[in-house]
Design a protein around this motif. Structure first.
Motif, short mmCIF file in Angstrom:
data_model
loop_
_atom_site.label_atom_id
_atom_site.label_comp_id
_atom_site.label_asym_id
_atom_site.label_seq_id
_atom_site.Cartn_x
_atom_site.Cartn_y
_atom_site.Cartn_z
N GLU A 153 1.41 6.94 -6.42
CA GLU A 153 2.46 5.99 -6.07
C GLU A 153 3.69 6.19 -6.97
OE1 GLU A 153 3.48 1.21 -5.85
OE2 GLU A 153 1.38 1.85 -5.90
N LEU B 230 -10.98 2.39 -7.03
CA LEU B 230 -10.98 3.28 -5.87
C LEU B 230 -12.39 3.55 -5.36
CD1 LEU B 230 -8.43 6.02 -6.95
CD2 LEU B 230 -8.20 4.53 -4.97
N SER C 132 0.84 -1.19 0.00
CA SER C 132 0.00 0.00 0.00
C SER C 132 0.88 1.24 0.00
CB SER C 132 -0.91 0.01 1.22
OG SER C 132 -0.15 0.20 2.41
N LEU C 133 0.26 2.40 -0.27
CA LEU C 133 1.03 3.64 -0.27
C LEU C 133 1.61 3.93 1.10
CD1 LEU C 133 -1.21 5.98 -2.47
CD2 LEU C 133 0.84 4.75 -3.13
N GLU D 229 -5.58 7.93 -10.18
CA GLU D 229 -5.38 8.73 -8.97
C GLU D 229 -4.37 8.10 -8.01
OE1 GLU D 229 -9.02 9.86 -10.99
OE2 GLU D 229 -8.41 7.93 -10.17
N GLU D 230 -4.59 6.86 -7.61
CA GLU D 230 -3.67 6.20 -6.69
C GLU D 230 -2.39 5.78 -7.40
OE1 GLU D 230 -4.52 2.20 -4.87
OE2 GLU D 230 -4.73 3.44 -3.06
#
Length: 212
Positions: A165, A199, A2-3, A160-161
């Motif tokens: 990242e 998301l 995960s981020l 977006e994610e």
């Protein structure tokens, strides 16, 4: 990973990492793209420095719209609306923007009929800057786009994610080859990664339309 699990690395702070969005729109062909505005909002929320080069109001052979739209719409007095069209050299203006902003990454959002405008502009730069292509056309034709010498990354699906990242990894000096959603070109090899889960839109900030 995960981020939140990304290691801090040995790179810079987000505020010192600069992303220039290139929106190679055909003249007056589309409204402000929500996708780019969302990406900008997500990156700014994490402290990144973001700017935009927008082709929408350029009157040039490269971006000229098809003449049919004049037939179906009432004439508009653009001066009355405060809209100013640019008739300067698009390539020179883009180079000037790059020189002034000095981006660490150029992010190009394209659909099929704007892809060649974006590609032409990044090819025209005097020096190579890491470049990512995303958008509808990138999602459906990543194998084509990643073959271009001027392209380092291609983002498929929701960005977006994924873009956050990628930028965090680049900023922190971390490996990027296995970043999900991306085709990544590295040392002559193309890494084709899986797409991450969708998301929850409720986690996203309001789009950054002020960018435009």
């Amino acid at each position: 990973m995960s981020l939140a699990e990304l290691p801090p690395g040995n790179g810079r702070q987000p505020k010192d990492f600069r992303i220039l969005f290139l929106y190679p729109n055909i003249q007056m062909c589309a409204l402000m793209p929500t996708g780019v505005a969302l990406l900008s909002a997500v990156l700014k929320r994490e402290g990144f420095t973001v700017d935009l080069f927008d082709c929408t109001f350029y009157k040039t052979p490269l971006t000229s719209n098809y003449p049919f739209y004049h037939v179906s719409l009432r004439p508009v007095d653009w001066d009355e609306k405060g809209v100013r069209f640019y008739e300067t050299d698009l390539v020179a203006d883009f180079q000037k923007k790059v020189d002034e902003f000095s981006p660490d990454l150029i992010a190009v959002s394209v659909v099929e009929n704007t892809y060649f405008i974006g590609l032409h502009l990044v090819r025209s730069l005097r020096r190579r800057i890491p470049t990512v292509f995303g958008g509808v056309f990138a999602t459906y034709a990543p194998e084509k786009i990643i073959q271009e010498d001027a392209v380092d990354f291609v983002c498929r699906g929701e960005g977006e994610e994924a873009m956050l990242e990628l930028c965090l990894r680049l900023c922190r000096g971390l490996p990027v080859e296995e970043t999900r959603n991306f085709f990544v070109k590295s040392d002559g090899h193309i890494h084709q990664n899986f797409i991450r889960p969708t998301l929850d839109v409720n986690t996203l900030p309001f789009p950054d339309f002020e960018l435009f």
